[in-house]
Design an enzyme around this catalytic site. Structure first.
Site, PDB file in Angstrom:
ATOM      1  N   SER A   1       2.793   0.522  -1.517  1.00 35.63           N
ATOM      2  CA  SER A   1       2.790  -0.071  -0.190  1.00 35.63           C
ATOM      3  C   SER A   1       2.848  -1.598  -0.278  1.00 35.63           C
ATOM      4  CB  SER A   1       1.575   0.426   0.593  1.00 35.63           C
ATOM      5  OG  SER A   1       1.607   0.009   1.923  1.00 35.63           O
TER       6      SER A   1
ATOM      7  N   LYS B   1       1.015   8.731  -0.875  1.00 33.96           N
ATOM      8  CA  LYS B   1       0.787   9.051   0.526  1.00 33.96           C
ATOM      9  C   LYS B   1       1.280  10.476   0.744  1.00 33.96           C
ATOM     10  CE  LYS B   1       1.152   4.312   2.272  1.00 33.96           C
ATOM     11  NZ  LYS B   1       1.910   3.351   3.112  1.00 33.96           N
TER      12      LYS B   1
ATOM     13  N   ASP C   1       7.011  -4.461   4.441  1.00 32.24           N
ATOM     14  CA  ASP C   1       6.190  -4.370   3.243  1.00 32.24           C
ATOM     15  C   ASP C   1       6.937  -3.556   2.189  1.00 32.24           C
ATOM     16  OD1 ASP C   1       5.876  -1.872   4.433  1.00 32.24           O
ATOM     17  OD2 ASP C   1       3.768  -1.691   3.883  1.00 32.24           O
TER      18      ASP C   1
ATOM     19  N   ASP D   1       6.977  -0.570   1.127  1.00 32.36           N
ATOM     20  CA  ASP D   1       7.526   0.753   1.425  1.00 32.36           C
ATOM     21  C   ASP D   1       8.031   0.874   2.858  1.00 32.36           C
ATOM     22  OD1 ASP D   1       4.945   0.700   2.508  1.00 32.36           O
ATOM     23  OD2 ASP D   1       4.567   2.817   2.110  1.00 32.36           O
TER      24      ASP D   1
ATOM     25  N   ARG E   1       5.522  -0.936   7.481  1.00 33.51           N
ATOM     26  CA  ARG E   1       5.008  -2.052   8.287  1.00 33.51           C
ATOM     27  C   ARG E   1       6.161  -2.998   8.605  1.00 33.51           C
ATOM     28  NH1 ARG E   1      -0.797  -4.198   6.136  1.00 33.51           N
ATOM     29  NH2 ARG E   1      -1.629  -2.254   5.305  1.00 33.51           N
TER      30      ARG E   1
END
Length: 487
Positions: free
Chosen positions: A124, A134, A268, A270, A273
């Site tokens: 992340s 995740k 970000d 991955d 965000r």
């Protein structure tokens, strides 16, 4: 299997890597190849129990970190050894994994058989030597007690893989990117393409996993698009991919101002965000991004529920109400927000950290690229620039999120409970949904135990600078009463 089945057989994973929302650790220190293999085997056991006689199937992806190929390969090895079929999508953003899980589970894509869940290998927004997992199961986040249950299964695994496998699973590899891009593009098909063509946008991938998807998406979009750092590089040579840190947005701000762009977006590592720089070069934080998107959505869905986390500005909740929506405060954390969206059928939600969640004509997960498209759409439908929409929101004075160390053996949860007890005795206006958020005529302060480290997390907002000083003084006094210093 140079490390055997996993490190620490019979003990489960290192407790420090079991976070509230995901599994996350430092590669080579608290997280290694053996752990990834054990996670695969443990999750396979849970899936077999859930699937019954049918052979379960899940989708697996990975981000662009240097350790991700190794961890993904070990994870898949464990899943397959545990009797689970695996659909590998390779290098991908986390939203691409979420999309693949939803589209394959719901039968919207027929390139393979339906899946029951998915796992993304990703660090992340964290430092480059960190990584993690995740997990989603049946369209719902797999977190909290689910992760503890998984660790219990892992602790009971034998050291030798031949003690686990009965019927190995199969592996299939697919390229999910074209279908994902097509699905994103379908979201803006109803917009005036000539108006879209007048937009000029900057995109900063930060050398994270979003790079290839940004290149593919912008190649199909009308308008003028300027791309930064789309080459995936786990060293992150230009800046760290975390758009919640303002210094990481310096390159994007320069691009927006030098090219006179309408706005710029950053992601970000991955891409779940999004960060936003408006046409005036100002950072627009996550709660204000949500306010703009809510204003647009509420013209189509008046009275809709809009969820935001406890760290969000009161200006957001007031704005949603003024636009005819029903604002709702909820717990911080992408898994908490997604679960709440499912329970309330809210079409839109967001966090201060730039996670924006979409359930209106989407799947209820957070996606930075979709957020960028919907910002473009909001600007066109509302007939204003993003800068003008941001300027129209009420101005307040606020702190960033404050991380506060605690001394000795003090437990953050106990400290929050002690402050809460004092606040309750005084009869103050307090919301206990996630820690305590105390509201006064001046503004509000939030105190909660961090979900990611043994610290307190705090934030405060005032209607102006003087009001903020008074709010902070109250928070500082509350912390002092339990032996904690704010500064």
């Amino acid at each position: 299997m140079s490390e055997g089945l996993r490190a620490g057989a019979g003990k489960g994973l290192d407790p420090s890597i079991l976070r509230e929302y995901d599994i996350r650790g430092v590669v080579g220190a608290t997280l290694n190849e053996g752990d990834a293999r054990a996670i695969g085997l443990g999750f396979a056991a849970l899936l077999r129990d859930k699937a019954g006689p049918e052979s379960p199937c899940i989708v697996v992806g990975r981000d662009g970190r240097l350790s991700s190929p190794m961890l993904e390969a070990a994870l898949v090895e464990g899943l397959v050894a545990g009797g689970v079929d695996v659909v590998r999508i390779g290098l991908s953003s986390t939203p691409m994994l979420y999309y693949a899980e939803a589209a394959l589970r719901l039968g919207e894509l027929t390139s393979t058989r339906p899946v029951q869940g998915g796992i993304q290998v990703t660090g992340s927004h964290n430092p480059k030597d960190h990584n993690g997992f995740k997990i989603v199961l049946g369209g719902l986040p797999f977190f909290g007690e689910d992760l503890q249950r998984l660790n219990g299964v892992i602790a009971g695994l034998p050291e030798a893989p031949e003690g686990v496998v009965m019927s190995p699973g199969l592996i299939e590899e697919i390229d999910i990117l074209p279908a994902y891009i097509d699905r994103l593009l379908s979201d803006i098909t109803g917009l005036d393409q000539a108006e879209l063509a007048r937009l000029r946008i900057g995109w900063d991938a930060g050398n994270g996993a979003a790079g290839p998807a940004i290149e593919a998406l912008t190649a199909c979009l009308p308008g003028e698009h300027h791309l930064l750092f789309t080459h995936v590089d786990g060293h992150f040579p230009h800046h760290h991919p975390d758009p919640t840190v303002e210094t990481n947005l310096a390159d994007l701000r320069h691009l927006v101002l030098s090219k006179r762009l309408d706005f710029g977006v950053a992601f970000d590592g991955d891409a779940d965000r999004v960060g936003l720089i408006d046409g005036q070069g100002r950072v627009v934080w996550g709660d204000r991004i949500l306010a703009i998107l809510a204003q647009d959505l509420l013209k189509r869905l008046p009275g809709a529920d809009i969820l935001a986390d406890v760290k969000s500005s009161q200006a957001l909740f007031d704005h949603v109400a003024a636009c005819g929506g029903r604002p709702s405060l909820w717990k911080t954390g992408h898994s908490h927000i997604k679960s709440r969206m499912k329970a309330t059928a809210a079409p839109l939600a967001g966090e201060m950290t730039g996670h924006i969640f979409f359930a209106e004509d989407w799947y209820g997960f957070d996606d930075g690229l979709l957020a960028a498209l919907r910002l473009m759409a909001a600007s066109l439908r509302l007939g204003q620039s993003i800068a003008d929409l941001a300027s129209a929101l009420p101005h307040t004075a606020a702190t960033p999120e404050l991380r506060i160390a605690v001394a000795g053996d003090a437990r953050p949860l106990d400290l929050v409970a002690a402050v809460r007890q004092a606040v309750e005795v005084e009869g103050l206006d307090m919301n206990p949904i996630d820690g305590i958020r105390v509201t006064s005529a001046d503004g509000w302060w939030l105190l909660r135990a961090s979900n990611t480290e043994a610290k307190l997390s705090a934030r405060a907002e005032g209607r102006d600078e003087m009001a903020l000083k008074r709010v902070l003084a109250d928070l500082e006094a509350r912390l002092a009463s339990v032996g904690v210093s704010l500064g």
